[in-house]
Scaffold this active site. Structure first.
Site, PDB file in Angstrom:
ATOM      1  N   ASP A  24      -6.692  -2.398   4.406  1.00  0.00           N
ATOM      2  CA  ASP A  24      -5.396  -1.750   4.691  1.00  0.00           C
ATOM      3  C   ASP A  24      -5.074  -1.716   6.188  1.00  0.00           C
ATOM      4  O   ASP A  24      -4.400  -0.782   6.663  1.00  0.00           O
ATOM      5  CB  ASP A  24      -5.376  -0.306   4.129  1.00  0.00           C
ATOM      6  CG  ASP A  24      -5.559  -0.280   2.621  1.00  0.00           C
ATOM      7  OD1 ASP A  24      -5.179  -1.265   1.957  1.00  0.00           O
ATOM      8  OD2 ASP A  24      -6.091   0.731   2.114  1.00  0.00           O
ATOM      9  N   HIS A  80       0.856  -1.186   0.000  1.00  0.00           N
ATOM     10  CA  HIS A  80       0.000   0.000   0.000  1.00  0.00           C
ATOM     11  C   HIS A  80       0.898   1.245   0.000  1.00  0.00           C
ATOM     12  O   HIS A  80       1.850   1.322   0.778  1.00  0.00           O
ATOM     13  CB  HIS A  80      -0.896  -0.004   1.247  1.00  0.00           C
ATOM     14  CG  HIS A  80      -1.820   1.171   1.299  1.00  0.00           C
ATOM     15  ND1 HIS A  80      -2.966   1.235   0.533  1.00  0.00           N
ATOM     16  CD2 HIS A  80      -1.753   2.336   1.978  1.00  0.00           C
ATOM     17  CE1 HIS A  80      -3.568   2.391   0.757  1.00  0.00           C
ATOM     18  NE2 HIS A  80      -2.848   3.080   1.634  1.00  0.00           N
TER      19      HIS A  80
HETATM   20  C1  GRF Z   1       1.345   0.622  -6.242  1.00  0.00           C
HETATM   21  O1  GRF Z   1       1.509   1.979  -5.947  1.00  0.00           O
HETATM   22  C2  GRF Z   1       0.895  -0.130  -5.031  1.00  0.00           C
HETATM   23  O2  GRF Z   1       1.381   0.395  -3.842  1.00  0.00           O
HETATM   24  C3  GRF Z   1      -0.610   0.030  -5.088  1.00  0.00           C
HETATM   25  O3  GRF Z   1      -0.929  -0.001  -6.447  1.00  0.00           O
HETATM   26  C4  GRF Z   1       0.203   0.401  -7.213  1.00  0.00           C
HETATM   27  C5  GRF Z   1       0.485  -0.720  -8.162  1.00  0.00           C
HETATM   28  O4  GRF Z   1       1.498  -0.416  -9.061  1.00  0.00           O
HETATM   29  N1  GRF Z   1      -1.253  -0.979  -4.293  1.00  0.00           N
HETATM   30  P1  GRF Z   1       2.139  -1.536  -9.944  1.00  0.00           P
HETATM   31  O5  GRF Z   1       0.997  -2.170 -10.766  1.00  0.00           O
HETATM   32  O6  GRF Z   1       2.798  -2.528  -9.056  1.00  0.00           O
HETATM   33  O7  GRF Z   1       3.119  -0.832 -10.830  1.00  0.00           O
END
Ligand code: GRF
Length: 200
Positions: free
Chosen positions: A148, A112
């Site tokens: 979360d 997160h």
């Molecule tokens: C990331 O910022 C993660 O923290 C959130 O969604 C985004 C996913 O990015 N849960 P990616 O698909 O891993 O590039």
């Protein structure tokens, strides 16, 4: 290494965290292997990247299912078919049911983009800036039925700079996400593997 924890990564989008996990799992002593990447979005860019990396992929379009129970039953079947024992959510944009999460208790992680318990939910970078926070960051946590809010496994902090905008701040946080998610999976997979081997 034998007995690596077979891990499924659930994505909905670009999959940069997924790529970081796949890359880390190439390491000789890494205790997990990425055995499946599953997306609820057939068009997710991450699926192509996973395929290119030689990882098995599955796309389960939610529109093809009558409801959440049916969709989750299909996810469960795909995970079982791939013999998955650990799940990493990586930009998976669906809230899983309490029943699903409970079945995977202690074996399902999420990343997160905030310093939990601060800034749960969406648009964390915009909110960090709107609240003029001095620090921001990311958290890997176990997934529980409360959004979360599960136990924290790893966290990284970044400063919020004077000229930041959401994109610049997100990029700085993302670098840390790619660092701590593999570390967290390493730690949890070692524990899962040790528990499995102790049971026999
Ligand atoms: C990331 O910022 C993660 O923290 C959130 O969604 C985004 C996913 O990015 N849960 P990616 O698909 O891993 O590039």
């Amino acid at each position: 290494m034998t007995g690596r924890a077979r891990t499924g990564v659930l994505i909905s989008g670009r999959g940069s965290n997924m790529k970081a996990l796949i890359e880390a799992a190439r390491g000789r002593d890494f205790p997990a292997e990425i055995a499946l990447v599953l997306s609820d979005k057939p068009q997710a860019a991450g699926l192509e990247a996973a395929r290119a990396a030689g990882v098995a992929v599955e796309a389960l379009d939610t529109r093809g299912f009558a409801g959440k129970p049916e969709f989750e039953a299909a996810v469960t079947a795909a995970l079982a078919a791939a013999d998955i024992e650990l799940i990493c959510l990586a930009g998976f944009m669906r809230i899983l049911s309490a029943a699903f999460v409970e079945r995977w208790r202690g074996r399902i992680l999420n990343i997160h983009p905030s310093l939990l318990p601060d800034l749960k939910g969406l648009h964390t970078h915009e909110r960090a800036l709107a609240e003029a926070r001095a620090e921001h960051g990311c958290t890997v946590h176990f997934v529980t039925a409360d959004l979360d809010a599960g136990p924290i496994v790893a966290q990284a902090r970044v400063p919020v700079l004077r000229d930041d905008d959401p994109d610049r701040l997100a990029a700085r946080v993302l670098v840390e996400e790619h660092r701590i998610y593999p570390q967290a999976l390493d730690a949890v997979a070692r524990a899962v593997r040790a528990a499995r081997n102790a049971i026999g």
